[in-house]
Structure formats: structure tokens, C-alpha cells
Design an enzyme around this catalytic site. Structure first.
Site, PDB file in Angstrom:
ATOM      1  CD  GLU A   1      -1.381  -2.358   2.011  1.00  0.00           C
ATOM      2  OE1 GLU A   1      -2.211  -3.109   2.563  1.00  0.00           O
ATOM      3  OE2 GLU A   1      -0.144  -2.563   2.041  1.00  0.00           O
TER       4      GLU A   1
ATOM      5  CB  CYS B   1      -0.881  -4.635   8.564  1.00  0.00           C
ATOM      6  SG  CYS B   1       0.190  -3.245   8.162  1.00  0.00           S
TER       7      CYS B   1
ATOM      8  CB  CYS C   1      -1.004  -0.798   5.422  1.00  0.00           C
ATOM      9  SG  CYS C   1       0.707  -1.301   5.145  1.00  0.00           S
TER      10      CYS C   1
ATOM     11  CB  SER D   1      22.069 -38.270  -7.767  1.00  0.00           C
ATOM     12  OG  SER D   1      22.796 -37.271  -7.057  1.00  0.00           O
TER      13      SER D   1
ATOM     14  CD1 TRP E   1      24.654 -32.589 -13.773  1.00  0.00           C
ATOM     15  CD2 TRP E   1      23.408 -32.329 -11.937  1.00  0.00           C
ATOM     16  NE1 TRP E   1      25.301 -31.713 -12.944  1.00  0.00           N
ATOM     17  CE2 TRP E   1      24.559 -31.540 -11.806  1.00  0.00           C
ATOM     18  CE3 TRP E   1      22.465 -32.323 -10.914  1.00  0.00           C
ATOM     19  CZ2 TRP E   1      24.794 -30.750 -10.667  1.00  0.00           C
ATOM     20  CZ3 TRP E   1      22.702 -31.548  -9.798  1.00  0.00           C
ATOM     21  CH2 TRP E   1      23.847 -30.773  -9.689  1.00  0.00           C
TER      22      TRP E   1
ATOM     23  CG  LEU F   1      15.113 -35.629   6.588  1.00  0.00           C
ATOM     24  CD1 LEU F   1      14.642 -35.874   8.005  1.00  0.00           C
ATOM     25  CD2 LEU F   1      16.135 -34.489   6.546  1.00  0.00           C
TER      26      LEU F   1
END
Length: 361
Positions: free
Chosen positions: A47, A73, A82, A166, A168, A294
Site C-alpha cells: 500500500e 495491516c 497500512c 545422481s 545429473w 529423511l
């Protein structure tokens, strides 16, 4: 509002931990007087940028309408409210996409605008604004980040050969696209296995970005070498451990890292508590680039919201799969997903698959 949404997209790689917001100020005939998007944290919100733009163009905004992709806000955070700025500028009407989920705002901005005589309309392009800020909504409502797991694999679902090779599997276009997804995240998550095996930097390269995402490392036993490539300038590093190791912690902190000890009953990092802690540290979107172990742990604990998968048109046979999870005895035990996007990126295919119902909060 179309232009406001475009402005919000312009801030995709910049605003974290603040939401991506765009604003357009137009007169009664629809002529754009000013526009802008939220800047880096601590800088002006959309704003304010739009009002400055109008002023630089020599336009008066008195009696005009502000189109903004999120409720203005109403609190003093890194910047001032704002809604007060809009009122003081003489804005007559605010058209907003949706309410701010931040409890410090959450309708208070609209209330203050209306109390000051500003007309308020809510709802235009709300779904798009929310999708653009899904991480911010997740942190505010669920108190955890929105977690996106990135995987690059062969068509037969392997991330690497059995010997770990890995690079690529996917092409350069997919790798560049992956960096763009890194750039939009607040933080990149990796495991110690990836760091020890590949010594990656895990930063954003090859594209312009105004900030580097934080690096989050899951390292239960604090095995990370002090000369690891993840310790780069101008980036915060959070290391989650399961043990206290005073000397190693001190050495890591001298490198600028923050060590957080959060053990579970099995002597590993408590991943669920880690997510809550990351939210407290203002992480909206968490981008996971980890190994299969993970990955499996995060999925098993229900902590992954969507999967960003690049599939290469090649078969590599027996290799290292996407995640260590299962085995199941019934198909009903599978995690149900829905495709949010299917696109070609160079010779590869990019899939965005979301856990069904995960975004309904």
C-alpha cells in the site's frame, strides 16, 4: 485486481516472512494512479509503495480506490499500520482479496478502515492470493510452515544409483526451475546424510534473488564438518540436533549457525517439534531437499504438504528410491495425493502433487 495480483507475484522471492501482497490505486474511471508490491521485511508494504508511486507520477489519490490482495495491516510490526496510511491519504474505498490470517490483524484492518469512513469490499481473487501466500497462512493458522518436498528422479522413481551417483538425472532446465522454487521458500531443509555425501551449498544460484533462504540442517549427532559448504556468507543456518555437544555447538555458533537441541524418545531430532520451532522463527515455506531416509521420516510423521517432483525420461533400474517408507500390506495405507500441476520443463516433467485436504485450514 488483476494488476494487484501480478504485483504480488513480483514479490514472490523477496517478502518472506511477510506475505506477498500487491496494491493498485485507481480513480473512479479505472485509471491506475499508482501500484506496487511489498518489499523485503522491514521495508514498505504494498500500500505504501503504491501511494509513493502515485505521488511520483503527480497524481492525487483523494477519493480513489485501493485494490489490495490482502487486508491492510492494523498493527505496528516492522512498519506502521497500512490502514492508517490509506485513511490519511484520502482513499475512499478498499477492495481486498481476503482477510489477513495474522491474529494481530484478522479483520481489525477492515474495521479501522470502516470506522474512518472508508468503504470496504472483500473477496476478489481471494483463492489466488491465498495460494500465493499458503506458507504465511499455514504459519498463522496451523503454527507450522507449509512443507514442500522437492525430488528429482528417473521415470522408475529413483533419485540415485545404488552407489549414490545422481548428477545429473534431470536436465539443466529442471535444475534452474528447482532454484526458482528454492528462492521462493523461507528456508531449505536438508539432512546430515546429504551434507556428508555431497557437501552441497544448497543456496539459490543462476537466478536473481534479493535474499538467500535460511538453511535448516537435521543433524542428530552434530556431525556436520566445520568446513562444510553450507556455511556461506549472508545466510542464516539452523542446525537441529538431538544431543548436547558444548564444544561443537560453540564452534558452529562461531560460524554464525544457530544450534537447537530437540530430541525425541528415539534419540533423533523431534521433527514435529522442529516444525513448530521453525514457525516461531517466522518460516512460512519450507523447501525440503533431503535423502530418502529423511524424506521417509517426514512423510511418515505427516509433515509434508506437497511434493515437487521432476521426472526424467530415463530408466536407471535398481537404485535409491524417493523415500524410505513402508512397506505396506494394503493399498489403503497409501498416502493419497492430488495433482496441482503437471508441466514440461525442458525434456523433463514437473509434477506438483498435494496431500489431499492438507490446504483446507
Amino acid at each position: 485486481m488483476d494488476i494487484a495480483i501480478a504485483n504480488a507475484h513480483e514479490g514472490l522471492w523477496r517478502t518472506s516472512p511477510n506475505p506477498r501482497v500487491g496494491c493498485v490505486i485507481a480513480d473512479a474511471s479505472g485509471v491506475v494512479l499508482g501500484q506496487g508490491s511489498t518489499q523485503r521485511a522491514g521495508g514498505p508494504h504494498a500500500e505504501v509503495v503504491a501511494l509513493r508511486d502515485a505521488r511520483l507520477r503527480g497524481h492525487s489519490v483523494v477519493g480513489s480506490t485501493a485494490y489490495v490482495t490482502l487486508e491492510p495491516c492494523s498493527h505496528h510490526g516492522r512498519t506502521g499500520p497500512c490502514c492508517d496510511v490509506l485513511v490519511n491519504a484520502g482513499i475512499a474505498k478498499v477492495v481486498a482479496s481476503l482477510a489477513d490470517p495474522n491474529p494481530l490483524v484478522a479483520g481489525k484492518g477492515f474495521s479501522r478502515l470502516r470506522a474512518s469512513g472508508v468503504a470496504v469490499e472483500v473477496g476478489q481473487r481471494g483463492d489466488e492470493s491465498r495460494e500465493l501466500n499458503l506458507g504465511f497462512f499455514s504459519r498463522m493458522v496451523r503454527k507450522i510452515p507449509w512443507v514442500r518436498m522437492k525430488i528429482a528422479a528417473s521415470l522408475d522413481g529413483n533419485m540415485a544409483l545404488l552407489n549414490g551417483a545422481s548428477q545429473w538425472i534431470t536436465g539443466p532446465e529442471a535444475r534452474a526451475d528447482g532454484h526458482a522454487w528454492r528462492a521462493r521458500a523461507c528456508a531449505i531443509l536438508a539432512g546430515i546424510g546429504t551434507v556428508l555425501a555431497d557437501d552441497p551449498r544448497l543456496d539459490v544460484r543462476g537466478i536473481h534473488t534479493e535474499r538467500q533462504p535460511i538453511l535448516v540442517l537435521v543433524d542428530s549427532e552434530l556431525q556436520v564438518p566445520l568446513n562444510a559448504s553450507i556455511f556461506i556468507a549472508d545466510r542464516a543456518v539452523y542446525i537441529y540436533a538431538a544431543i548436547e555437544h558444548e564444544a561443537k555447538q560453540r564452534a558452529l555458533e562461531e560460524l554464525g549457525a544457530t544450534v537447537i537441541v530437540l530430541p525425541n524418545d528415539q534419540g533423533k531430532v523431534d521433527l514435529s517439534e522442529m516444525m513448530k520451532d521453525l514457525a516461531r522463527r517466522e518460516i512460512n515455506e519450507l523447501h525440503v531437499e533431503a535423502g530418502s531416509r529423511l524424506n521417509g521420516s517426514l512423510v511418515r510423521e505427516g509433515l509434508v504438504d506437497e511434493f515437487l517432483v521432476y521426472l526424467a525420461p530415463k530408466l536407471i533400474g535398481t537404485g535409491l528410491g524417493m523415500l524410505q517408507w513402508g512397506p505396506f500390506t494394503e493399498l489403503s495405507q497409501a498416502l493419497s495425493l492430488e495433482f496441482a500441476g503437471v508441466d514440461r520443463v525442458g525434456p523433463d516433467v514437473r509434477l506438483l502433487a498435494r496431500v489431499i485436504g492438507r490446504d483446507r485450514f
